[in-house]
Design an enzyme around this catalytic site. Structure first.
Site, PDB file in Angstrom:
ATOM      1  N   CYS B 100      55.977  20.402   9.898  1.00  0.00           N
ATOM      2  CA  CYS B 100      55.392  20.952   8.676  1.00  0.00           C
ATOM      3  C   CYS B 100      54.593  19.882   7.965  1.00  0.00           C
ATOM      4  CB  CYS B 100      56.537  21.446   7.779  1.00  0.00           C
ATOM      5  SG  CYS B 100      55.996  21.983   6.152  1.00  0.00           S
ATOM      6  N   CYS B 104      50.336  23.400   2.441  1.00  0.00           N
ATOM      7  CA  CYS B 104      49.867  24.779   2.314  1.00  0.00           C
ATOM      8  C   CYS B 104      50.458  25.475   1.095  1.00  0.00           C
ATOM      9  CB  CYS B 104      50.183  25.570   3.575  1.00  0.00           C
ATOM     10  SG  CYS B 104      51.940  25.735   3.892  1.00  0.00           S
ATOM     11  N   THR B 191      59.130  22.203  -0.528  1.00  0.00           N
ATOM     12  CA  THR B 191      58.517  21.486   0.589  1.00  0.00           C
ATOM     13  C   THR B 191      57.479  20.490   0.093  1.00  0.00           C
ATOM     14  OG1 THR B 191      58.820  23.393   1.995  1.00  0.00           O
ATOM     15  CG2 THR B 191      57.163  21.801   2.685  1.00  0.00           C
ATOM     16  N   GLU B 259      62.463  18.910   2.217  1.00  0.00           N
ATOM     17  CA  GLU B 259      62.550  19.768   1.037  1.00  0.00           C
ATOM     18  C   GLU B 259      63.409  19.114  -0.044  1.00  0.00           C
ATOM     19  OE1 GLU B 259      62.416  21.183   4.112  1.00  0.00           O
ATOM     20  OE2 GLU B 259      60.509  22.171   3.692  1.00  0.00           O
ATOM     21  N   HIS B 294      50.927  32.927   2.026  1.00  0.00           N
ATOM     22  CA  HIS B 294      51.842  31.961   2.634  1.00  0.00           C
ATOM     23  C   HIS B 294      52.375  32.486   3.969  1.00  0.00           C
ATOM     24  CE1 HIS B 294      53.737  28.195   2.299  1.00  0.00           C
ATOM     25  NE2 HIS B 294      54.970  28.641   2.168  1.00  0.00           N
ATOM     26  N   TYR B 298      52.140  31.222   8.794  1.00  0.00           N
ATOM     27  CA  TYR B 298      53.189  30.936   9.781  1.00  0.00           C
ATOM     28  C   TYR B 298      52.771  31.246  11.213  1.00  0.00           C
ATOM     29  CZ  TYR B 298      56.752  29.390   6.572  1.00  0.00           C
ATOM     30  OH  TYR B 298      57.464  28.637   5.676  1.00  0.00           O
ATOM     31  N   CYS B 301      50.553  27.465  11.673  1.00  0.00           N
ATOM     32  CA  CYS B 301      51.251  26.177  11.802  1.00  0.00           C
ATOM     33  C   CYS B 301      52.322  26.255  12.880  1.00  0.00           C
ATOM     34  CB  CYS B 301      51.846  25.747  10.464  1.00  0.00           C
ATOM     35  SG  CYS B 301      53.025  26.892   9.759  1.00  0.00           S
ATOM     36  N   GLU B 445      63.856  26.917   8.849  1.00  0.00           N
ATOM     37  CA  GLU B 445      62.606  26.942   8.086  1.00  0.00           C
ATOM     38  C   GLU B 445      61.756  28.152   8.490  1.00  0.00           C
ATOM     39  OE1 GLU B 445      59.016  26.280   6.244  1.00  0.00           O
ATOM     40  OE2 GLU B 445      59.163  26.317   8.415  1.00  0.00           O
TER      41      GLU B 445
END
Lengths: 486, 486, 486, 486
Positions: B100, B104, B191, B259, B294, B298, B301, B445
């Protein structure tokens, strides 16, 4: 049975001195070293249940060799009931430890070797069976823990034992003497090895004529000269090694069994402890019987673990105030459903058990393989559902040091609380338990223990009897069946 | 854009002094502390690509506010092409970091807030939009990293913000002054928070009239007084903290984003940095737009990560001599198939993008939610297949200390070798990479980032337009449609 | 475009007299015969939308050859927008017919042939491209329906065309004359063949040098001498043939497209209608481009069908009083989710479209294959969920004759009623629609149309670029990449 | 047992004259009418096996009431072995008929009623048990076929029996006389009803106090005045009705069991045939026991069907030359795996059987529900894989009339051939068998027979004992367990 409970088992381990390495250092006392002690405790539970009135019937048996009461883990199954009791015992052990209790590998090895060496003797007039019974009576009397040592390193997997550039990639006989043999090689992923008393070496695959030196079964005390163990890493093992009681997840027990490499550097094995030497055609039944017994277990021990996991998740949803949401109940239902589907196959392959020529009982091969195959799918799905229900804080939760910190502990307590009246610490402990049971090593073990998924598929197809099934279809359609079919 | 590359970004972090705790201790310098540095390096890659000719087109954009070239992560999408470039950029970043890259969240926060506050102003004549544009120009000029802060602790999840026994379980305004507001509460799972410059606070859920104090959007520098960060644990994080270059899996980058809890203990926010204060009916679009943006990420990434994982597994099967087995090829095919299915939805929800009243482009809500929902399934399955193909040694491999040990290093090298000519170390490094990418935190995650699975299902049903679908069926059957249907 | 609407299309079919057999009898008029008329009506919808203001933009295009407005089904894609409009058009057609509208096969054939024959000419200086454009302008002007004829019988599938004992198992040239060729063989599963005007013959697989006679592309009017069509059976087709308006499920349209064998018994093709003859190295791109275009469609037309099915099930649960149960809503959500996942790939492979040398646009091969692969899974799962929600009466419902019977009609009406106020007939009609859309032929088509699942997997692996992925992993670990990799 | 074989069973049916409607007409003789005869033949197989030496041990039992040899379908299970023999018998019957043999419903009804009415008598001092035994001895002596009649129409499913606008939506007592009762209502989906001798009426759900009139168990001869049966439609049933020996798929047997509505229009039941009347608290155990027995069957009969299907597909791949492809073998393996997973639960729930107070043996409720739940998933997946392997011609194959046509028969034979030496007719017959076994009615039955999926989930959660599981987790973490937990 000399070792009568967990404490005596632990005591017995202190008397032997195997050579064990971990993170570059020797481990002197596996019962006290923080990296191995939790695994020792899980194995100790197999002894403890034998002295627990509630479980004695499951945890002990009557030796068909001596008539004495013995630990079930040293028993040769004499009937279907024995097979079913094994399954029930393993589920209880899974529930009580939440982890691998390791001792099934030797148990299954004993049972597979027993029936196969009987058949070698029948064919060749050898005396392996008598040797094996003598050794087994010793194991039963002492109630020792045996590591079933099957998996070789295998080097280049596109080649068999005899074609490896390095001949040691499979354990083999390098010298034959009048009083015994000398072996070299290694066994990998040896569950419970560091806290076992004895090693039962078995071939890892069906061998052909060219691999006679690789077709060897023998028993060796764990602290024999020439044996070195290297204890493997596990996910988040530093938490265990640093004795972090909360963050480790399971404060008393390990992630899985605690696996080790066993390297044999020219180890001598006396004659009376050799149970196969070169009878290559018996490697195949040996491997399949061991595998079938071992695969049957996974619907028992893993469902015990899943019971714990389902309980943990259910409690967590109560703490978080989500237990009554319909999607939560549905996911819990699914976890139970998958768990009990696995259990079905363990019970079924036992209920369909059958006697070998030796009298030892085998599970049904098809259903045992089906069982393990489903474990390689369902344990991941059960874990996935657990992670879903638990919530993202599994991956972001501050450490126990922060929980207990004077500076920020009050923030952790405040902001990780759930419904009133339940301590935040409960929520955190449960989260750490779920974390430990759903990621990394815990699942890899379910995938590859007792053989990788493809190994089961090969057996399922082989046992599938397609010719018979084709004839069923032909019969319905009035198509003539092949002569050879009938 | 002031920060022009990774090194300048790292340098910029050294100048601010947020209060960060980890394992009970303060972290003084996130760029050098072993627990945070790998995460900083991943975020730095978002800056690095902007100065890389090959990726500049993806990694930068032209500000619609100033006409200047800016880092894409500070851009407001002006067209479908912008949305698609974001997806392509994120896949590259996933491929280059295997983890990660964190930035973003702020990017999506900026885009969601931009379009919503425009609409608040339209309705109420407020000046939030002007305030926000000013702040955004500052972010673009400086090229700062913003943490999008949405998720509240939520306490008892069966109750809303206004009904919590502890009012701080959701961030809220505790005081209103002429020059600004004071807020209290916390945001969890933040994050990249410890290596961000700014926090963009947003409400976590749709609020009703009773929750006016909870309907707040504002921007706060990370080192503002009253802010405390607590950095969370991750699977096997001690390997990272001890700088174990092999056993850690990814030597340069973290498991996921890193995080933290952000606690706000009566933090003052000046007026010009407040973008919503009490307009509860806009919390719902804010949350849905942020979530949609968001969730779209996924499939970008994570597919970048899967590319790495598929590559790692493929290389490992080459080392082990299994690459040509048909079941291996089939499983690799399945991994690619699942990966590209995810990517499809990221591309599709972008291609179906639409302009909001503000001119900012939104992704298609349905397809973005579909994307994330599949991630919560497919990433687990891809990981499961990787574990299958890698083999059981993932869970039993000795440590790098043993590999390098004078006593047992030769045994590890010998018995973990594969086909001739490839160093055992490659095999071990790849195994550790796969271990790091398939267990624990990495998957949690994917499950809960950008909202738990149930959150997506709610949106999918809501967007599903059942009335229209019912009418399609009725039309085919000649059944009269409801008046209100037409 | 001469044929401007559905009525004109139907009229046009009455003017040609192809030889069609069904259940041992000749069909004289496909537009009136009960077994073919429903399929004709579905194809007619492709014409009807072109004259419908709401859909004209989707259903027509501007010819790049003539500048005239043409039916989209005769268009060569000139840009990404064209590709996306095709997808949107197909979803609408699926929604409006609840079945296969057939005309995409010729559409995709035209597009694949166009770009490939351009490349043949580039290499060999042939004039196939000019011939093809002339033919295509004719198709566009007349607005004819073309059946894309690809799939050969294949005989023994373990052997290629040149090794078949019977050479006719693949269509091939049996004679070459100065003015044309004579072909023999058959094409199976020809969707819409009986109601098409023209056949576009294409090779079914990549050919090698030995199969020159099999590498042939040409166009043939459907009623050419030597052509015989045999119309295939479908699940429950007698209900259609007996014009049972309720029990048939879809009163106006067929189960799927209506497939036929096309047998070519020494059929002459004049020179100007031959577009490939022996250029074997171009069979591979031809097949892959056709397949990619065709596989892209399935996430469009099938999602249209799923929209109808989801609507039907939703209405049924309202009738039965179960619509508000949480498990019902969850299953409907899952149906939508799977449906939109499919749609994602259709949109995505279009959004990632690219121009061939000819200027014609291709979809992204990987994502198109991913799309179809998912259809072979998800359509079955969507159907399974529909069956779950509908209830067991799908399989036990009395016939429409009983519903209308004087003797027992009152019992059927009484005991198959649902919530008050909705006629039992609605419930029964919906049940029959669901029955027709979820069993047998309807699903087989989703499995094998546009290629069987394994065909997609081969493409997915081929497009997966494992070398690049391996290098991504190596880069993260500091392992040197192969020279040839860069 | 008076009826000793299939022929005698068929003969016995000719002597009774129930009122049966099908497609608006009365059926006079179910043994000769083409729509019912195939179903009669499947039920006849249950009688035939009793006189077959190979299966006699499975197909008969010794009555615990009379000590005589009886057909197993009239037996009350006396031990675990009985439960396991039932499973093995059902798998054989599935293999030999490839369809539903119907008689299990009455069998399970007998077993459920037997144990429950014993308990009613224990509580209330009624004499239901004596009445029931008398009736059962009659059934055993005559060896009659009993249809277990449970499922009511249910009307608006959001309301219970007592709240339906139409009280007849559940069977209920409309009059009580000194010598018996009069009932009204209907039972739907009654498998084998048209060829049964007796109806065993049971309540369909747990009833409360307000539904006393609905809590009724009684036995009624099928040709009693006031009873009307309406035989339902099945997928492609016209092929059966027209006696198309090839296209029908299974030339001798039906698609599934042949289901009918049984309408009771004021039917009188004499006292000695009433076994429950108003004891509402016993409806719940009655339903659960019946359901558990019935759900256990599905892993037996359906695996018999899957054996046929796997055989059919395997033979077809041999004909087509694809049997050795690795993906084909893998899919066949998966079919076997799923099939045997189902079988596991049937065996396991039997092996875990337990005695009720009456002495009759029950299966394990959890595992029986798990079994059926998996059937609702795996049968669809097995069918999907069969369709995949069979190929698209399942959906496009010309009719048997074309195969036999003078005009086009030679084309069908030529172009649907496979490897040399196997007649095309074999390929076509196998295709039609697979078509019949994988689409429509065949699968709907697996979904909803013995209760819809949600019914099993409710039981799985109920039996899941979450409290115990929570305590297992707490124990591992040292969290105090609730007092009430212990």
């Amino acid at each position: 049975m000399k070792i009568k409970n967990g404490a005596e088992y632990i005591e017995s381990l202190r008397k032997i001195k195997p050579i064990i390495y971990y993170k570059g250092e020797r481990i002197k006392d596996v019962t006290r070293h923080p990296s191995t002690a939790p695994h020792v405790r899980a194995a100790a539970m197999t002894y403890a249940l034998a002295s627990d009135k509630e479980y004695r019937d499951l945890a002990t048996a009557t030796s068909h060799l001596t008539g004495k009461t013995i630990g079930r883990f040293t028993h040769v199954h004499q009937c279907i009931e024995d097979l079913i009791k094994k399954i029930k015992l393993f589920r209880v052990l899974g529930q009580k430890t939440g982890t691998c209790f390791q001792r099934c590998v030797g148990f299954d090895g004993i049972n597979a070797v027993y029936s196969v060496v009987y058949e070698i003797d029948q064919k060749y007039g050898t005396d392996y069976f008598e040797r094996f019974k003598k050794w087994l009576i010793y194991i039963q009397e002492e109630n020792l823990m045996v590591v079933g040592a099957m998996t070789d390193p295998k080097g280049n997997r596109s080649k068999g034992p005899a074609d490896q550039p390095d001949p040691d990639q499979y354990v083999h006989v390098v010298e034959r003497r009048s009083d015994g043999i000398v072996i070299r090689g290694a066994k990998l992923h040896m569950t419970g090895a560091v806290n076992s008393h004895e090693i039962l070496v078995m071939p890892t695959t069906a061998m052909d004529e060219r691999s006679k030196d690789y077709a060897v079964i023998c028993a060796i005390p764990i602290d024999t000269q020439g044996i070195t163990l290297i204890f493997g890493r596990q996910t988040s093992d530093d938490r265990r090694d640093k004795r972090e009681r909360i963050d480790v997840g399971k404060p008393s027990f390990g992630a899985v069994g605690g696996e080790a490499v066993i390297a044999f550097e020219d180890v001598f094995v006396p004659k009376e402890r050799i149970f196969m030497d070169g009878e290559t055609e018996f490697t195949s039944p040996l491997v399949y019987r061991f595998a079938a017994h071992h695969r049957a277990n996974y619907g028992a021990c893993k469902t015990g673990l899943m019971d714990v996991l389902i309980g943990a998740v259910s409690y967590l949803t109560q703490i978080q105030g989500t237990a009554k949401a319909s999607h939560v109940k549905d996911k819990v239902t699914e976890m139970i459903h998958l768990c009990e589907t696995l259990y079905s196959s363990s019970i079924a392959c036992s209920a369909e058990g059958w006697p070998t020529a030796s009298g030892a009982y085998m599970v049904d091969t098809m259903l045992a393989n089906v069982c393990k195959q489903n474990v390689t799918r369902f344990h991941f799905e059960v874990a996935r559902l657990a992670v879903d229900l638990a919530g993202g804080f599994l991956a972001t939760l501050p450490s126990q040091y922060d929980l207990e910190s004077e500076d920020v502990g009050y923030l952790v307590k405040k902001y990780f609380s759930g419904v009133e009246g339940i301590p935040t610490k409960h929520r955190i402990k449960i989260a750490r338990l779920i974390e430990a049971m759903t990621g990394g090593t815990a699942l890899v073990e379910s995938m590859h223990g007792a053989g990788s998924p493809q190994a089961q598929r090969i057996m399922i197809l082989r046992e599938g009897n397609l010719e018979k099934k084709i004839n069923l279809a032909k019969a319905l359609l009035g198509i003539p069946q092949k002569k050879s079919d009938s």
